[in-house]
Design an enzyme around this catalytic site. Sequence first.
Site, PDB file in Angstrom:
ATOM      1  N   ALA A 199       0.832  -1.205   0.000  1.00  0.00           N
ATOM      2  CA  ALA A 199       0.000   0.000   0.000  1.00  0.00           C
ATOM      3  C   ALA A 199       0.865   1.253   0.000  1.00  0.00           C
ATOM      4  CB  ALA A 199      -0.952  -0.021   1.196  1.00  0.00           C
ATOM      5  N   ARG A 200       1.200   1.755   1.181  1.00  0.00           N
ATOM      6  CA  ARG A 200       2.079   2.904   1.337  1.00  0.00           C
ATOM      7  C   ARG A 200       2.955   2.684   2.558  1.00  0.00           C
ATOM      8  NH1 ARG A 200       0.871   3.925  -3.121  1.00  0.00           N
ATOM      9  NH2 ARG A 200       0.172   5.909  -4.039  1.00  0.00           N
ATOM     10  N   ASP A 212       6.882  -3.751  -0.394  1.00  0.00           N
ATOM     11  CA  ASP A 212       7.065  -3.081  -1.682  1.00  0.00           C
ATOM     12  C   ASP A 212       7.131  -1.570  -1.516  1.00  0.00           C
ATOM     13  OD1 ASP A 212       7.163  -3.145  -4.607  1.00  0.00           O
ATOM     14  OD2 ASP A 212       5.179  -2.209  -4.541  1.00  0.00           O
ATOM     15  N   GLU A 232      11.513   6.600   0.136  1.00  0.00           N
ATOM     16  CA  GLU A 232      11.780   5.906  -1.124  1.00  0.00           C
ATOM     17  C   GLU A 232      12.612   6.801  -2.039  1.00  0.00           C
ATOM     18  OE1 GLU A 232       8.104   4.535  -2.816  1.00  0.00           O
ATOM     19  OE2 GLU A 232       7.623   3.290  -1.077  1.00  0.00           O
ATOM     20  N   HIS A 277       8.888  -0.627  -4.851  1.00  0.00           N
ATOM     21  CA  HIS A 277       7.593  -0.010  -5.161  1.00  0.00           C
ATOM     22  C   HIS A 277       7.218  -0.325  -6.604  1.00  0.00           C
ATOM     23  CE1 HIS A 277       4.746   3.497  -3.917  1.00  0.00           C
ATOM     24  NE2 HIS A 277       4.106   2.586  -4.638  1.00  0.00           N
ATOM     25  N   SER A 333       5.325  -3.407  -7.400  1.00  0.00           N
ATOM     26  CA  SER A 333       4.419  -4.555  -7.423  1.00  0.00           C
ATOM     27  C   SER A 333       3.354  -4.438  -8.496  1.00  0.00           C
ATOM     28  CB  SER A 333       3.748  -4.728  -6.053  1.00  0.00           C
ATOM     29  OG  SER A 333       2.919  -3.622  -5.743  1.00  0.00           O
ATOM     30  N   ALA A 334       3.098  -3.231  -8.990  1.00  0.00           N
ATOM     31  CA  ALA A 334       2.045  -3.030  -9.985  1.00  0.00           C
ATOM     32  C   ALA A 334       2.515  -3.275 -11.411  1.00  0.00           C
ATOM     33  CB  ALA A 334       1.490  -1.611  -9.880  1.00  0.00           C
TER      34      ALA A 334
END
Length: 332
Positions: free
Chosen positions: A242-243, A267, A272, A291, A293-294
């Site tokens: 998520a965040r 992730d 970051e 970051h 995963s999408a």
Amino acid sequence: MLLVSHRLNAAHGARIAEAAARGGFGTELIALPADPSARLSDADCGRVEAAFFSSDVYPEYSRQFFSAARKAPRLRWLHVFNAGVDHPIYAEMVERGVRLTTSSGSTAVPIAQTAIMGLLALARGFPRWIHAQRKHQWSPERKNPPRDLHGQTALILGLGSIGSEIARLARALGLTVIGVRRGPRRAEDPVDELYPPAALPTLLPRCDWLVIACPLTPQTRGLVDAGVIAALPKGARIINIARGEIVAEQALIAALQSGHLAGAYLDVFETEPLPPESPLWDLPNVLVTPHDSAAAAGNDERVLAIFIDNLARWLRGEPLVNEVRNDSSLGS
């Protein structure tokens, strides 16, 4: 008048205009300059009524895009390729009366698959096997085989499109799934149990897996703090796609180092890129991804389909899909 990137205009401008024409409307596209340091003229900004923040804009052309959006007094609708809208620019747009819609759902499947990959890798002991492979060691596990997933419990924080897809896959693997969401239960919810956020403290001791899939809002920032982590049973694991700001990172690191948590797949992070000195890089029970995963080849097409559908709705004066109205702290 619709503001788009020069790349989107070249690749899909005709398709967007054709979709508008099918609904009986004419839509003129205003493309941003190809040079990211250039700015759209004040005259063109004054004609913009809608804008599409597509994935090819980020990050190189983001400043250029939002410079134009800020100078567009007639802007009434902004559609974005992403699902999360916690950046201050989006609040600024909504505050000035711009309708904001997201592409929520476009990346739900790849993110959920990546989250389940992390769950399976941790559950089956892949970090230990990967470590042995790098050392060229033949090291089968004989004394402490991994527990069966069947019968374990996963708690999904947030049952939006991503959380729901994770829940569906987790149930297919035999886990009992508890969902936490503000809204009432729906017939299609792929969970065994559903509770409001206020019930979280009573649910944590039951969790083998805590999966964080809620948006970042004032209500969820720092939600998974030292107290929440301590309330999880010893040996539980955390997955966060998520965040990073939802989790108190130092408390997470301490729980992983002490052995209270058996592992984590992460992730997203408080800072970051993840700083090179972070202990998370080297903890043997942690899987780190950047970051990402999408990531999936089909995302742009799914985003474009959502945008074109919303464009037709906007032109007809109908309700928009994924319109941001207020904070949905744990999914809708």
